[in-house]
Every structure is written in C-alpha cells, then in structure tokens.
Design a protein around this motif. Structure first.
Motif, PDB file in Angstrom:
ATOM      1  N   VAL A   1       0.810  -1.227   0.000  1.00 36.78           N
ATOM      2  CA  VAL A   1       0.000   0.000   0.000  1.00 36.78           C
ATOM      3  C   VAL A   1       0.841   1.274   0.000  1.00 36.78           C
ATOM      4  N   LYS A   2       1.982   1.248   0.686  1.00 32.79           N
ATOM      5  CA  LYS A   2       2.834   2.431   0.834  1.00 32.79           C
ATOM      6  C   LYS A   2       2.019   3.618   1.363  1.00 32.79           C
ATOM      7  N   PRO A   3       1.429   3.459   2.551  1.00 38.07           N
ATOM      8  CA  PRO A   3       0.563   4.506   3.092  1.00 38.07           C
ATOM      9  C   PRO A   3       1.343   5.690   3.663  1.00 38.07           C
ATOM     10  N   ASP A   4       0.610   6.745   3.930  1.00 41.69           N
ATOM     11  CA  ASP A   4       1.175   7.882   4.644  1.00 41.69           C
ATOM     12  C   ASP A   4       1.096   7.645   6.152  1.00 41.69           C
TER      13      ASP A   4
ATOM     14  N   GLU B   1       5.524  -4.368  17.192  1.00 38.91           N
ATOM     15  CA  GLU B   1       6.790  -5.041  16.924  1.00 38.91           C
ATOM     16  C   GLU B   1       7.808  -4.027  16.414  1.00 38.91           C
ATOM     17  N   LYS B   2       9.044  -4.175  16.865  1.00 36.69           N
ATOM     18  CA  LYS B   2      10.121  -3.255  16.487  1.00 36.69           C
ATOM     19  C   LYS B   2      10.298  -3.207  14.964  1.00 36.69           C
ATOM     20  N   ARG B   3      10.171  -4.348  14.302  1.00 39.08           N
ATOM     21  CA  ARG B   3      10.366  -4.362  12.850  1.00 39.08           C
ATOM     22  C   ARG B   3       9.312  -3.538  12.126  1.00 39.08           C
ATOM     23  N   HIS B   4       8.098  -3.453  12.691  1.00 39.94           N
ATOM     24  CA  HIS B   4       7.050  -2.633  12.085  1.00 39.94           C
ATOM     25  C   HIS B   4       7.365  -1.146  12.282  1.00 39.94           C
ATOM     26  N   ILE B   5       7.812  -0.803  13.476  1.00 37.85           N
ATOM     27  CA  ILE B   5       8.195   0.582  13.770  1.00 37.85           C
ATOM     28  C   ILE B   5       9.368   0.990  12.885  1.00 37.85           C
TER      29      ILE B   5
ATOM     30  N   CYS C   1       8.305   1.546   9.246  1.00 37.23           N
ATOM     31  CA  CYS C   1       7.597   2.819   9.085  1.00 37.23           C
ATOM     32  C   CYS C   1       8.563   3.999   9.128  1.00 37.23           C
ATOM     33  N   LYS C   2       9.496   3.985  10.070  1.00 37.25           N
ATOM     34  CA  LYS C   2      10.492   5.067  10.162  1.00 37.25           C
ATOM     35  C   LYS C   2      11.317   5.150   8.881  1.00 37.25           C
ATOM     36  N   ALA C   3      11.745   4.015   8.379  1.00 33.24           N
ATOM     37  CA  ALA C   3      12.594   3.973   7.185  1.00 33.24           C
ATOM     38  C   ALA C   3      11.867   4.451   5.932  1.00 33.24           C
ATOM     39  N   HIS C   4      10.543   4.351   5.927  1.00 28.36           N
ATOM     40  CA  HIS C   4       9.768   4.707   4.732  1.00 28.36           C
ATOM     41  C   HIS C   4       8.904   5.953   4.929  1.00 28.36           C
ATOM     42  N   GLY C   5       9.125   6.684   6.002  1.00 31.77           N
ATOM     43  CA  GLY C   5       8.401   7.930   6.219  1.00 31.77           C
ATOM     44  C   GLY C   5       6.910   7.752   6.480  1.00 31.77           C
ATOM     45  N   ILE C   6       6.548   6.640   7.086  1.00 30.38           N
ATOM     46  CA  ILE C   6       5.142   6.349   7.387  1.00 30.38           C
ATOM     47  C   ILE C   6       4.882   6.710   8.846  1.00 30.38           C
ATOM     48  N   GLU C   7       3.901   7.562   9.062  1.00 31.42           N
ATOM     49  CA  GLU C   7       3.545   7.963  10.417  1.00 31.42           C
ATOM     50  C   GLU C   7       2.686   6.878  11.067  1.00 31.42           C
ATOM     51  N   ILE C   8       2.985   6.519  12.294  1.00 25.68           N
ATOM     52  CA  ILE C   8       2.172   5.565  13.047  1.00 25.68           C
ATOM     53  C   ILE C   8       1.241   6.368  13.940  1.00 25.68           C
TER      54      ILE C   8
END
Length: 133
Positions: free
Chosen positions: A82-85, A98-102, A105-112
């Motif tokens: 999806v490559k969401p915002d 999970e750390k891998r999800h965080i 998101c950080k690596a791809h500029g996705i806000e959680i």
C-alpha cells in the motif's frame, strides 16, 4: 493529494469494536485501505479463523468508511503493497508494536497513529459465548 491510511487485521467475527476502529482510522486521512490477514497467517486455534479470508475481505470491502481492501500475509506485506502515509493501529498496540514494524515505518516515512476507540476482542467475545452457552 489524498492521505492514505492503512489498517490491518484478521477481522474474524467482525464486531462493533472493528467498526469503531476503522471509522476512526478513516477520519485520519482521505483514503482508508484495509489489509485482511490471509488464513494461512492467522493465529489458529481449533476454531480460527471462523470465516474464510474471502468472506472476511468481502465484509471489510462493504463498509462505507473503507476505500479499498486487500489480503496480506502480515503488516510488512501490507505496508509494502500500500505504501501509506499513515499506519493506524488500535490503542491496545501503544507500546506493543513489533520493532520491525516501527523500523519499517520510520525507514519509509510512514507515520504511526493510534485510534482512541474502545478495545474489543473477538477471541474474548467467542470464548465468552462458548463458556456461557
């Protein structure tokens, strides 16, 4: 340009908590995409998933607050597709992601972002129903 929000989950035994969560996530952006976990990746118990992935996907697609839905293996699979915002999670995930999800998101500029809706559990609802007859 519209903000894309991604939610993901199993959505087995769709309930009121799911609806509140998806409506809140939809309000975070202009477009809500929901990734439904494939059968093969559901934490299986003797009765799970209760509904097939195609049925669960159809329910999610039928909701007015959902702009698009797809099947995915897991959160990373959904994020890549999806490559969401924004990656929206329920408040029960605060401090438990999970750390891998965080890291993804950080690596791809996705806000959680986290919804502020009541937490319901399909498993608890099912267990209570079978326990109480």
């Amino acid at each position: 340009m519209s903000t894309t929000v991604l939610c993901n989950g199993v959505f087995d035994i769709f309930h009121y908590g799911h609806l509140l969560y998806l409506e809140a996530a939809s309000a975070m952006g202009g477009r809500l995409v929901v990734a439904v976990t494939r059968n093969a990746h559901v934490n299986k118990g003797p009765t799970r998933p209760m509904f097939d992935e195609a049925q669960r996907l159809a329910i999610i697609r039928s909701l007015r607050c959902v702009n698009d839905a797809l099947l995915s293996d897991d959160s990373i699979d959904a994020l890549e597709a999806v490559k969401p915002d924004i990656f929206a999670k329920g408040r029960d995930y605060i401090g438990k992601m999970e750390k891998r999800h965080i890291d993804y998101c950080k690596a791809h500029g996705i806000e959680i972002m986290f919804t502020d809706t009541p937490v319901y559990s399909a498993t608890a609802i099912i267990n209570a129903r079978f326990r109480n007859g």
